[in-house]
Design a protein around this motif. Structure first.
Motif, PDB file in Angstrom:
ATOM      1  N   PHE A  89      -3.512  -2.819   3.727  1.00  0.00           N
ATOM      2  CA  PHE A  89      -3.021  -2.257   2.469  1.00  0.00           C
ATOM      3  C   PHE A  89      -3.239  -0.746   2.441  1.00  0.00           C
ATOM      4  O   PHE A  89      -2.322   0.027   2.110  1.00  0.00           O
ATOM      5  CB  PHE A  89      -3.740  -2.932   1.301  1.00  0.00           C
ATOM      6  CG  PHE A  89      -3.309  -2.446  -0.048  1.00  0.00           C
ATOM      7  CD1 PHE A  89      -2.175  -2.949  -0.661  1.00  0.00           C
ATOM      8  CD2 PHE A  89      -4.045  -1.469  -0.718  1.00  0.00           C
ATOM      9  CE1 PHE A  89      -1.776  -2.490  -1.913  1.00  0.00           C
ATOM     10  CE2 PHE A  89      -3.658  -1.013  -1.966  1.00  0.00           C
ATOM     11  CZ  PHE A  89      -2.519  -1.531  -2.569  1.00  0.00           C
ATOM     12  N   VAL A  90      -4.440  -0.308   2.801  1.00  0.00           N
ATOM     13  CA  VAL A  90      -4.748   1.128   2.805  1.00  0.00           C
ATOM     14  C   VAL A  90      -3.961   1.847   3.899  1.00  0.00           C
ATOM     15  O   VAL A  90      -3.484   2.975   3.707  1.00  0.00           O
ATOM     16  CB  VAL A  90      -6.262   1.353   2.979  1.00  0.00           C
ATOM     17  CG1 VAL A  90      -6.586   2.844   3.017  1.00  0.00           C
ATOM     18  CG2 VAL A  90      -7.025   0.683   1.845  1.00  0.00           C
ATOM     19  N   GLY A 120       0.822  -1.204   0.000  1.00  0.00           N
ATOM     20  CA  GLY A 120       0.000   0.000   0.000  1.00  0.00           C
ATOM     21  C   GLY A 120       0.856   1.254   0.000  1.00  0.00           C
ATOM     22  O   GLY A 120       0.547   2.249  -0.662  1.00  0.00           O
ATOM     23  N   THR A 151       0.956   4.258  -2.850  1.00  0.00           N
ATOM     24  CA  THR A 151       0.765   5.631  -2.389  1.00  0.00           C
ATOM     25  C   THR A 151       1.959   6.505  -2.752  1.00  0.00           C
ATOM     26  O   THR A 151       1.791   7.667  -3.150  1.00  0.00           O
ATOM     27  CB  THR A 151       0.540   5.660  -0.872  1.00  0.00           C
ATOM     28  OG1 THR A 151      -0.567   4.822  -0.548  1.00  0.00           O
ATOM     29  CG2 THR A 151       0.260   7.072  -0.387  1.00  0.00           C
TER      30      THR A 151
END
Length: 431
Positions: free
Chosen positions: A127-128, A75, A79
């Protein structure tokens, strides 16, 4: 033209006016970055301290304990890429603010997953949650946008050392946060993620509201005038034509950061699992990881000065040697010996600190505003993917061999950066 660009600096009032504007905004930028990093440090500590333990508890396997690190690092990779693109177009404020907001939402999801026992929600949320990790690291670049070339590593260090307050406090709050979570009817291991949610969302709010004028947009606006003042010509970052390619130093800096990341993540991820197997409680684990994270960030002010004064290459070599010492110490430490584990994890954090600051300085030295944010985001993707691979493989290696073998392998791997550095310096491509 964006609103930030319309209200930031003269751009055409000459080098002297540009220098005054640069210095003013740099001071404000560092203040805002410091506040956001204090908050961000508290957010990232949750995953480091209890992420592996939460996965082990919910997935029922030690061999899968590295999954959280892999997920939030993947993640983080996505990002980092997105932040680089958003920053290149719209500035640091929007890129970093949205990144921290995503990390906060991911932490909320982890808490809900732990409460409901939902493994799929846990995996998605981890993941986020990784967005916060990437944003915390990307924020270090905000301090360099307006810094003088001889102060870039020092500017990185100011951003990083600010992370120490939250990052060290986080692991040492594991037990009280666990008790707080239990009082709310939640699993104890979800407690640190409650703190992460609040911390990341607060950090994003600070950046979105206060990082004005935007340092990246101002640096890009001032670049043509400053280039002209140096007598080298210059064109607007928005002029037609492709952005210039980064210098060799950017790739060498990336190699330094990737190798140090692999060594650090592999050993750090499995240390809580190793300690639990030897009957250490959460307080002991929090202390060891807290000291480790402190060593990752607290020496930054000294490290930044050394990188600026001694040079990027000598400090990167010091990173490899220090990580080897960490791996050897961890491998030789008895499982019940807190002191040696503390020493090993402190050295692990220090070696990573040397590598990250020296590598970051090389990347900034080898880029210009027209390509800087995009390159930084792309290189941080490599760092994050390296960490993800290390997180997964660390659990596999430890399950198949031992913590000692894992630690030695991590330390030896870090030494690979030395041949890369010596080659680059022999080509006169490195300071």
């Amino acid at each position: 033209m964006t609103a930030d660009e319309e209200t930031t600096g003269p751009g055409s009032h000459g080098a002297e006016s540009a220098d005054v504007e640069r210095a003013r905004v740099q001071r404000r930028t560092l203040t805002v970055v410091v506040i956001s990093q204090v908050l961000g440090g508290a957010g990232l500590a949750a995953g480091v301290t209890v992420g592996a333990l939460l996965a082990q508890q919910m997935l029922g396997s030690e061999g899968l304990a590295g999954v959280p690190t892999a997920l939030f690092t993947l993640g983080s990779a996505l990002t980092a890429y997105l932040i680089g693109r958003v920053t290149q177009r719209a500035g640091r404020r929007l890129g970093l603010g949205l990144g921290f907001a995503a990390g906060g939402l991911g932490a909320v999801g982890v808490v809900l997953a732990a409460a409901s026992g939902s493994v799929p929600l846990l995996l998605v949320s981890l993941f986020v949650y990784g967005a916060g990790t990437a944003t915390n690291l990307q924020a270090r670049y905000a301090g360099t946008d307006l810094a003088a070339p001889t102060r870039r590593a020092t500017a990185v260090s100011i951003a990083m050392v600010s992370t120490t307050v939250g990052a060290v406090a986080g692991p040492n709050l594991v037990e009280p946060l666990g008790a707080f979570a239990v009082g709310l009817g939640l699993p104890a291991l979800s407690g640190p993620f409650l703190l992460a949610a609040v911390a990341y969302l607060a950090a994003g709010t600070v950046l979105l509201l206060l990082l004005r004028p935007d340092p990246f947009l101002l640096a890009r606006r001032l670049a043509p005038a400053e280039a002209a003042a140096r007598g080298v010509g210059g064109r607007s970052a928005r002029a037609a034509g492709p952005a210039p390619r980064p210098g060799t130093g950017a790739y060498v800096g990336a190699a330094i950061m990737v190798l140090t990341q692999i060594a650090m993540v592999a050993i750090m991820t499995m240390t809580p699992v190793h300690m639990r197997a030897h009957h250490h409680d959460f307080g002991d684990i929090g202390l060891v990881i807290g000291i480790h994270i402190g060593a990752m960030y607290l020496p930054s002010l000294v490290t930044g000065v050394l990188v600026d004064r001694i040079g990027r290459t000598p400090m990167a070599i010091a990173a490899g040697v220090t990580l080897l010492a960490a791996g050897v110490t961890a491998a030789l430490a008895p499982g019940d010996d807190m002191l040696l584990l503390i020493v090993a994890l402190a050295l692990l954090g220090l070696g990573w600190n040397f590598g990250l600051i020296s590598g970051t300085a090389l990347v900034v030295d080898s880029t210009v505003p027209a390509n800087r944010a995009r390159v930084q985001g792309t290189l941080d993707v490599l760092i994050a993917l390296a960490g993800a691979g290390a997180g997964v493989m660390s659990s596999v290696v430890m399950a198949g061999t031992s913590y000692a073998v894992l630690s030695l392998a991590g330390g030896v791997l870090a030494l690979l950066l030395i041949p890369v550095l010596l080659w680059a310096r022999s080509k006169n491509r490195m300071p």
